[in-house]
Design a protein around this motif. Structure first.
Motif, PDB file in Angstrom:
ATOM      1  N   ALA A 224     -17.659  -4.488  55.891  1.00 18.97           N
ATOM      2  CA  ALA A 224     -18.428  -4.451  54.639  1.00 18.97           C
ATOM      3  C   ALA A 224     -19.838  -3.940  54.888  1.00 18.97           C
ATOM      4  CB  ALA A 224     -18.463  -5.841  54.010  1.00 18.97           C
ATOM      5  N   ARG A 225     -20.458  -4.371  55.988  1.00 19.72           N
ATOM      6  CA  ARG A 225     -21.807  -3.891  56.306  1.00 19.72           C
ATOM      7  C   ARG A 225     -21.804  -2.395  56.587  1.00 19.72           C
ATOM      8  NH1 ARG A 225     -25.995  -7.633  57.230  1.00 19.72           N
ATOM      9  NH2 ARG A 225     -27.177  -5.689  57.311  1.00 19.72           N
ATOM     10  N   GLU A 226     -20.762  -1.919  57.257  1.00 17.17           N
ATOM     11  CA  GLU A 226     -20.710  -0.485  57.554  1.00 17.17           C
ATOM     12  C   GLU A 226     -20.476   0.326  56.276  1.00 17.17           C
ATOM     13  OE1 GLU A 226     -18.959   2.647  60.810  1.00 17.17           O
ATOM     14  OE2 GLU A 226     -18.361   0.544  60.893  1.00 17.17           O
ATOM     15  N   ILE A 227     -19.664  -0.202  55.385  1.00 14.12           N
ATOM     16  CA  ILE A 227     -19.472   0.482  54.103  1.00 14.12           C
ATOM     17  C   ILE A 227     -20.798   0.555  53.354  1.00 14.12           C
ATOM     18  CG2 ILE A 227     -18.353   0.354  51.846  1.00 14.12           C
ATOM     19  CD1 ILE A 227     -15.968  -0.976  53.201  1.00 14.12           C
ATOM     20  N   LEU A 228     -21.510  -0.566  53.327  1.00 11.83           N
ATOM     21  CA  LEU A 228     -22.788  -0.599  52.617  1.00 11.83           C
ATOM     22  C   LEU A 228     -23.775   0.399  53.212  1.00 11.83           C
ATOM     23  CD1 LEU A 228     -24.522  -1.955  50.439  1.00 11.83           C
ATOM     24  CD2 LEU A 228     -25.174  -3.671  52.140  1.00 11.83           C
ATOM     25  N   ALA A 229     -23.785   0.512  54.532  1.00 11.81           N
ATOM     26  CA  ALA A 229     -24.711   1.443  55.192  1.00 11.81           C
ATOM     27  C   ALA A 229     -24.437   2.886  54.802  1.00 11.81           C
ATOM     28  CB  ALA A 229     -24.614   1.287  56.706  1.00 11.81           C
ATOM     29  N   ALA A 230     -23.205   3.174  54.409  1.00 15.20           N
ATOM     30  CA  ALA A 230     -22.858   4.540  54.010  1.00 15.20           C
ATOM     31  C   ALA A 230     -23.338   4.868  52.606  1.00 15.20           C
ATOM     32  CB  ALA A 230     -21.343   4.730  54.092  1.00 15.20           C
ATOM     33  N   PHE A 231     -23.851   3.862  51.880  1.00 18.69           N
ATOM     34  CA  PHE A 231     -24.347   4.072  50.514  1.00 18.69           C
ATOM     35  C   PHE A 231     -25.827   3.700  50.465  1.00 18.69           C
ATOM     36  CE2 PHE A 231     -19.846   3.808  50.009  1.00 18.69           C
ATOM     37  CZ  PHE A 231     -19.533   4.590  48.905  1.00 18.69           C
ATOM     38  N   GLU A 232     -26.625   4.446  51.222  1.00 21.19           N
ATOM     39  CA  GLU A 232     -28.044   4.129  51.343  1.00 21.19           C
ATOM     40  C   GLU A 232     -28.786   4.224  50.014  1.00 21.19           C
ATOM     41  OE1 GLU A 232     -29.531   6.672  54.345  1.00 21.19           O
ATOM     42  OE2 GLU A 232     -28.414   5.717  55.974  1.00 21.19           O
TER      43      GLU A 232
ATOM     44  N   ARG B 197     -11.126   2.053  50.938  1.00 22.40           N
ATOM     45  CA  ARG B 197     -10.383   3.229  50.499  1.00 22.40           C
ATOM     46  C   ARG B 197     -11.322   4.263  49.880  1.00 22.40           C
ATOM     47  NH1 ARG B 197      -5.092   3.270  46.477  1.00 22.40           N
ATOM     48  NH2 ARG B 197      -4.822   5.550  46.410  1.00 22.40           N
ATOM     49  N   GLY B 198     -12.294   3.808  49.131  1.00 23.92           N
ATOM     50  CA  GLY B 198     -13.206   4.746  48.500  1.00 23.92           C
ATOM     51  C   GLY B 198     -14.355   5.184  49.384  1.00 23.92           C
ATOM     52  N   ALA B 199     -14.560   4.486  50.510  1.00 25.38           N
ATOM     53  CA  ALA B 199     -15.739   4.773  51.339  1.00 25.38           C
ATOM     54  C   ALA B 199     -15.389   5.372  52.694  1.00 25.38           C
ATOM     55  CB  ALA B 199     -16.528   3.484  51.553  1.00 25.38           C
ATOM     56  N   TRP B 200     -14.104   5.497  53.016  1.00 23.26           N
ATOM     57  CA  TRP B 200     -13.740   5.906  54.369  1.00 23.26           C
ATOM     58  C   TRP B 200     -14.290   7.281  54.728  1.00 23.26           C
ATOM     59  CZ3 TRP B 200     -11.073  10.247  55.763  1.00 23.26           C
ATOM     60  CH2 TRP B 200     -10.405  10.929  54.745  1.00 23.26           C
ATOM     61  N   GLY B 201     -14.323   8.185  53.734  1.00 23.05           N
ATOM     62  CA  GLY B 201     -14.837   9.532  54.013  1.00 23.05           C
ATOM     63  C   GLY B 201     -16.295   9.509  54.413  1.00 23.05           C
ATOM     64  N   ARG B 202     -17.096   8.755  53.692  1.00 24.27           N
ATOM     65  CA  ARG B 202     -18.524   8.641  54.018  1.00 24.27           C
ATOM     66  C   ARG B 202     -18.720   8.047  55.409  1.00 24.27           C
ATOM     67  NH1 ARG B 202     -22.742   7.765  49.594  1.00 24.27           N
ATOM     68  NH2 ARG B 202     -21.844   8.625  47.705  1.00 24.27           N
ATOM     69  N   ILE B 203     -17.941   6.995  55.690  1.00 25.62           N
ATOM     70  CA  ILE B 203     -18.083   6.326  56.982  1.00 25.62           C
ATOM     71  C   ILE B 203     -17.691   7.265  58.116  1.00 25.62           C
ATOM     72  CG2 ILE B 203     -17.232   4.429  58.408  1.00 25.62           C
ATOM     73  CD1 ILE B 203     -16.822   2.841  55.820  1.00 25.62           C
ATOM     74  N   ALA B 204     -16.563   7.940  57.960  1.00 22.79           N
ATOM     75  CA  ALA B 204     -16.099   8.861  58.998  1.00 22.79           C
ATOM     76  C   ALA B 204     -17.108   9.975  59.227  1.00 22.79           C
ATOM     77  CB  ALA B 204     -14.742   9.443  58.607  1.00 22.79           C
ATOM     78  N   ALA B 205     -17.650  10.525  58.143  1.00 17.97           N
ATOM     79  CA  ALA B 205     -18.621  11.619  58.274  1.00 17.97           C
ATOM     80  C   ALA B 205     -19.883  11.145  58.977  1.00 17.97           C
ATOM     81  CB  ALA B 205     -18.956  12.170  56.889  1.00 17.97           C
ATOM     82  N   ARG B 206     -20.316   9.905  58.696  1.00 18.89           N
ATOM     83  CA  ARG B 206     -21.511   9.385  59.351  1.00 18.89           C
ATOM     84  C   ARG B 206     -21.292   9.213  60.847  1.00 18.89           C
ATOM     85  NH1 ARG B 206     -23.105   4.561  58.594  1.00 18.89           N
ATOM     86  NH2 ARG B 206     -25.355   4.835  58.639  1.00 18.89           N
ATOM     87  N   ARG B 207     -20.073   8.944  61.244  1.00 20.52           N
ATOM     88  CA  ARG B 207     -19.777   8.697  62.652  1.00 20.52           C
ATOM     89  C   ARG B 207     -19.567   9.988  63.455  1.00 20.52           C
ATOM     90  NH1 ARG B 207     -15.837   3.627  63.866  1.00 20.52           N
ATOM     91  NH2 ARG B 207     -17.091   1.961  62.955  1.00 20.52           N
ATOM     92  N   MET B 208     -19.407  11.109  62.808  1.00 25.93           N
ATOM     93  CA  MET B 208     -19.001  12.328  63.510  1.00 25.93           C
ATOM     94  C   MET B 208     -20.133  12.984  64.286  1.00 25.93           C
ATOM     95  SD  MET B 208     -16.317  14.077  60.844  1.00 25.93           S
ATOM     96  CE  MET B 208     -15.750  15.296  62.024  1.00 25.93           C
ATOM     97  N   GLY B 209     -21.370  12.786  63.851  1.00 21.41           N
ATOM     98  CA  GLY B 209     -22.492  13.343  64.604  1.00 21.41           C
ATOM     99  C   GLY B 209     -22.431  14.846  64.752  1.00 21.41           C
ATOM    100  N   ASP B 210     -22.591  15.337  66.010  1.00 23.03           N
ATOM    101  CA  ASP B 210     -22.594  16.781  66.268  1.00 23.03           C
ATOM    102  C   ASP B 210     -21.264  17.426  65.895  1.00 23.03           C
ATOM    103  OD1 ASP B 210     -25.154  16.603  67.172  1.00 23.03           O
ATOM    104  OD2 ASP B 210     -24.608  16.486  69.297  1.00 23.03           O
ATOM    105  N   VAL B 211     -20.166  16.672  66.049  1.00 21.27           N
ATOM    106  CA  VAL B 211     -18.861  17.210  65.672  1.00 21.27           C
ATOM    107  C   VAL B 211     -18.833  17.490  64.177  1.00 21.27           C
ATOM    108  CG1 VAL B 211     -16.389  16.715  65.528  1.00 21.27           C
ATOM    109  CG2 VAL B 211     -17.687  16.037  67.556  1.00 21.27           C
ATOM    110  N   GLY B 212     -19.466  16.646  63.410  1.00 22.27           N
ATOM    111  CA  GLY B 212     -19.539  16.862  61.973  1.00 22.27           C
ATOM    112  C   GLY B 212     -20.312  18.111  61.630  1.00 22.27           C
ATOM    113  N   ASP B 213     -21.412  18.357  62.353  1.00 21.33           N
ATOM    114  CA  ASP B 213     -22.185  19.586  62.131  1.00 21.33           C
ATOM    115  C   ASP B 213     -21.323  20.815  62.402  1.00 21.33           C
ATOM    116  OD1 ASP B 213     -24.499  18.217  61.456  1.00 21.33           O
ATOM    117  OD2 ASP B 213     -25.213  18.139  63.530  1.00 21.33           O
ATOM    118  N   ALA B 214     -20.590  20.769  63.510  1.00 24.18           N
ATOM    119  CA  ALA B 214     -19.752  21.910  63.874  1.00 24.18           C
ATOM    120  C   ALA B 214     -18.635  22.110  62.852  1.00 24.18           C
ATOM    121  CB  ALA B 214     -19.159  21.693  65.268  1.00 24.18           C
ATOM    122  N   LEU B 215     -18.024  21.029  62.397  1.00 22.03           N
ATOM    123  CA  LEU B 215     -16.948  21.139  61.413  1.00 22.03           C
ATOM    124  C   LEU B 215     -17.463  21.698  60.099  1.00 22.03           C
ATOM    125  CD1 LEU B 215     -13.994  20.547  60.612  1.00 22.03           C
ATOM    126  CD2 LEU B 215     -14.744  18.254  59.914  1.00 22.03           C
TER     127      LEU B 215
END
Length: 369
Positions: free
Chosen positions: A252-260, A270-288
């Motif tokens: 729950a805390r990690e979900i909340l952190a994704a909605f700053e 279910r509704g927040a997984w995309g935000r959470i995953a994108a926040r965790r990707m770092g440099d890989v997210g930039d490249a993608l």
């Protein structure tokens, strides 16, 4: 004369008070010695009040002390007050037996003084009981908060901590639990909804958040409480036991952190997984994001991104067209255009997942800036 025969009067009181259900052992922790000492002090106080005699220092706070002690001993307030008011029934006949017949008429006219003394005692016993009950409630609340804090920072494997927390919360450790969070902006509305749902006892304050740890009914079909979906909050996956509550809280805390920027609706994993995953990707997210989106211009990209998000949410060209207020061919053309520009096909599940991650990462980066 009553003071001289105080032991006899106390014995009469003890015989009467033993008839009060729930006041004495085995259903109460009040011992005979405790009750006798209290009765001795209380009746002496009353006799001195009635007679206008000096009140020794040892008796000045006895009324409040009685109320506080009985509260600590979990004697029902009704039983305590019945016992205290019984003093009148004990003192009145005791005094009548010691009054000469020739002054009895005048003495009976003064009966109100005995009642006033007893009420003086009752009021202070009552106040002491309520004050101590409030203190005890605060202590229990503090202990609940302390144990909940320890539980949430644990790995859920300490069986003693689980047992202590379950007792403090009045729940079963093997029950399932719904964990939910409301940030400060939504706290008032969340608390009001919890009150309407009779769930205030399940609320805990954690820093600037309101935390719900609600025991769920023991049914095969575990579902989140319906009222949670009517208020802006973070609803964690259901914890199958109390031991899983720390994990649910962390999610729950990690979900909340994704909605700053805050939330205005109920948010689930279910509704927040995309935000959470994108926040965790770092440099890989930039490249993608570069690989998927760099061939799309800023002007065209906004319109295409809007269409893609609606399409991914609905899975239907027709429904997407209705929500976007356009013709279904327009949706089809935009999806084809994105495929043409990027080489990623929104209709292919693997490509669709990569597109979502790229869009979400780019959105997160833009928000952070």
């Amino acid at each position: 004369m009553c003071l001289q025969d105080l032991d006899e009067i106390v014995d009469s009181f003890l015989r009467e008070v033993r008839q009060i259900d729930g006041y004495l052992p085995p259903t109460s922790v009040v011992t005979d010695d405790d009750l006798g000492a209290t009765a001795l002090a209380s009746l002496e106080l009353l006799i001195r009040l009635v007679g206008g005699l000096p009140i020794p220092e040892r008796l000045e706070g006895i009324s409040t002390d009685v109320g506080q002690r009985r509260a600590r001993q979990n004697v029902p307030l009704e039983s305590v007050l019945r016992g205290v008011r019984m003093d009148f029934r004990i003192l009145w006949p005791a005094m009548l037996r010691r009054v000469p017949p020739e002054v009895l008429p005048g003495f009976t006219e003064e009966a109100v003084r005995i009642w006033e003394a007893v009420e003086y005692h009752v009021i202070r016993v009552h106040a002491g009981y309520l004050d101590e009950s409030a203190v005890m409630a605060q202590e229990r609340q503090h202990e609940r908060g302390r144990l909940v804090g320890r539980l949430l920072s644990s790995n859920g494997e300490d069986t003693q901590l689980l047992s202590q927390t379950a007792r403090a919360l009045g729940v079963r450790s093997d029950s399932a639990f719904q964990v939910a969070l409301a940030p400060a902006d939504n706290a008032r509305r969340f608390r009001a909804a919890a009150e309407d749902a009779n769930a205030l006892r399940s609320l805990h304050e954690r820093e600037d958040l309101l935390l719900l740890i609600a025991e769920l009914p023991r049914t095969q079909d575990l579902q989140s409480p319906r009222w949670l979906h009517d208020v802006p909050c973070i609803v964690a996956p259901i914890a199958r036991t109390l031991a899983e509550v720390p994990r649910a809280y962390a999610i729950a805390r990690e979900i909340l952190a994704a909605f700053e920027s805050g939330i205005d609706e109920t948010v689930t994993l279910r509704g927040a997984w995309g935000r959470i995953a994108a926040r965790r990707m770092g440099d890989v997210g930039d490249a993608l994001a570069r690989e998927v989106l760099d061939n799309v211009s800023a002007n065209e990209g906004k319109r295409l991104a809007e269409t893609l998000w609606v399409y991914f949410e609905t899975g239907s060209v027709t429904t997407s067209a209705e929500l976007l207020y356009c013709h279904r061919n327009t949706v089809i053309n935009r999806l084809s255009r994105f495929h043409q520009l990027t080489g990623f096909d929104p209709n292919k599940p693997v490509d669709a997942a990569m597109i979502q991650m790229a869009l979400q990462h780019r959105q997160n980066v833009q928000h952070d800036r």
